[in-house]
Structure formats: C-alpha cells, structure tokens
Scaffold this motif. Sequence first.
Motif, PDB file in Angstrom:
ATOM      1  N   GLU A  17       0.820  -1.213   0.000  1.00  0.00           N
ATOM      2  CA  GLU A  17       0.000   0.000   0.000  1.00  0.00           C
ATOM      3  C   GLU A  17       0.854   1.263   0.000  1.00  0.00           C
ATOM      4  O   GLU A  17       0.488   2.269  -0.605  1.00  0.00           O
ATOM      5  N   LYS A  18       2.011   1.208   0.652  1.00  0.00           N
ATOM      6  CA  LYS A  18       2.912   2.363   0.689  1.00  0.00           C
ATOM      7  C   LYS A  18       3.471   2.669  -0.693  1.00  0.00           C
ATOM      8  O   LYS A  18       3.874   3.794  -0.969  1.00  0.00           O
ATOM      9  N   SER A  19       3.510   1.663  -1.566  1.00  0.00           N
ATOM     10  CA  SER A  19       3.999   1.844  -2.937  1.00  0.00           C
ATOM     11  C   SER A  19       2.840   1.927  -3.939  1.00  0.00           C
ATOM     12  O   SER A  19       3.068   1.880  -5.147  1.00  0.00           O
ATOM     13  N   ARG A  20       1.630   1.984  -3.432  1.00  0.00           N
ATOM     14  CA  ARG A  20       0.422   2.029  -4.274  1.00  0.00           C
ATOM     15  C   ARG A  20       0.329   0.811  -5.207  1.00  0.00           C
ATOM     16  O   ARG A  20       0.024   0.932  -6.392  1.00  0.00           O
ATOM     17  N   VAL A  21       0.616  -0.342  -4.646  1.00  0.00           N
ATOM     18  CA  VAL A  21       0.549  -1.607  -5.374  1.00  0.00           C
ATOM     19  C   VAL A  21      -0.578  -2.435  -4.769  1.00  0.00           C
ATOM     20  O   VAL A  21      -0.671  -2.565  -3.550  1.00  0.00           O
ATOM     21  N   SER A  22      -1.452  -2.972  -5.625  1.00  0.00           N
ATOM     22  CA  SER A  22      -2.552  -3.790  -5.122  1.00  0.00           C
ATOM     23  C   SER A  22      -2.096  -5.221  -4.883  1.00  0.00           C
ATOM     24  O   SER A  22      -1.255  -5.745  -5.613  1.00  0.00           O
ATOM     25  N   VAL A  23      -2.654  -5.837  -3.840  1.00  0.00           N
ATOM     26  CA  VAL A  23      -2.340  -7.221  -3.494  1.00  0.00           C
ATOM     27  C   VAL A  23      -3.631  -8.024  -3.493  1.00  0.00           C
ATOM     28  O   VAL A  23      -4.600  -7.662  -2.834  1.00  0.00           O
ATOM     29  N   ILE A  24      -3.636  -9.106  -4.263  1.00  0.00           N
ATOM     30  CA  ILE A  24      -4.754 -10.042  -4.314  1.00  0.00           C
ATOM     31  C   ILE A  24      -4.313 -11.312  -3.598  1.00  0.00           C
ATOM     32  O   ILE A  24      -3.221 -11.835  -3.848  1.00  0.00           O
TER      33      ILE A  24
END
Length: 140
Positions: A80-87
């Motif tokens: 989230e700190k890198s604005r990356v989504s995790v599924i």
Amino acid sequence: MTKSLWMGMVLALSMTTTSLCVATSDFSRALNANLSVSGQMTPEKFKILLQDGFKSVIVNRPDQEAGNTVKVNQLRDIAEKSRVSVIYQPVSSGAISQADVQEFAKYYNELPKPILMVCRSGSRSAALFNQAKAQGLIHE
C-alpha cells in the motif's frame, strides 16, 4: 595510470555492477513481459521486489501453510505504501483446480501490469499461469 591498472579498475567496476543487478533479479523469475513469480517471501525481499516496478501482486501461498513466515496482510501493508494492489488467491500445492485457473486468469487480465505472483517456490504460481495460458484464458 597504466593501461593494465585502468582495465583492472573497469573490470572490477563492471563486475560489481553486474553482481548488484543479478542479486535483485534473483528474487523473481519472469514468465513473460507482464508476469514474474517469486518464492519464499520476507518483508525485506518484498520491498526490494516492489522497487522493480510491479503494479500488482497475487499471493498464492496460504497464510497457514507450514513454513510461511510472512502473512498476506504484512505484504499488503508494505504494498500500500507503494500504491501496489495485493490479491490473495491461496492455492494448495499440488491441488490446483479449474476454478483456481479461471480465477487467476480473471485477475491476470484485469490487474495493472507487471504482476508479481508469490508462493513458496514460484512453481505453484507458474503452474497457474501456464495452465491458464494453455487453455487460452490469458489475454496478452
């Protein structure tokens, strides 16, 4: 400065640079231009991988699997700190179902790329991709 000393310095510098590049690329294996897989994860390794420009992450390793030392929520907090989504798409090793393949293909086709897939060794994630590709479910 002599020519041999100069050449030695250039060689040492290039070897150091190459070693640094190999060290970070050893953390993941590209299956195509849009997807890489990685094995056993740590928070430090995950932070380094995110610096490679991944825009999405699919975690295939179940949180409760033996030997798993980092949970999906820990990875999600870092991402989230890198604005990356995790599924989180947990898949049991050696028990990939058709529903798992179809679910992965949906994520692959919809998520921002490049995508990083994470499991224990990278094999389970690669199997999901390869089965979806073989079935024509992947849109390149």
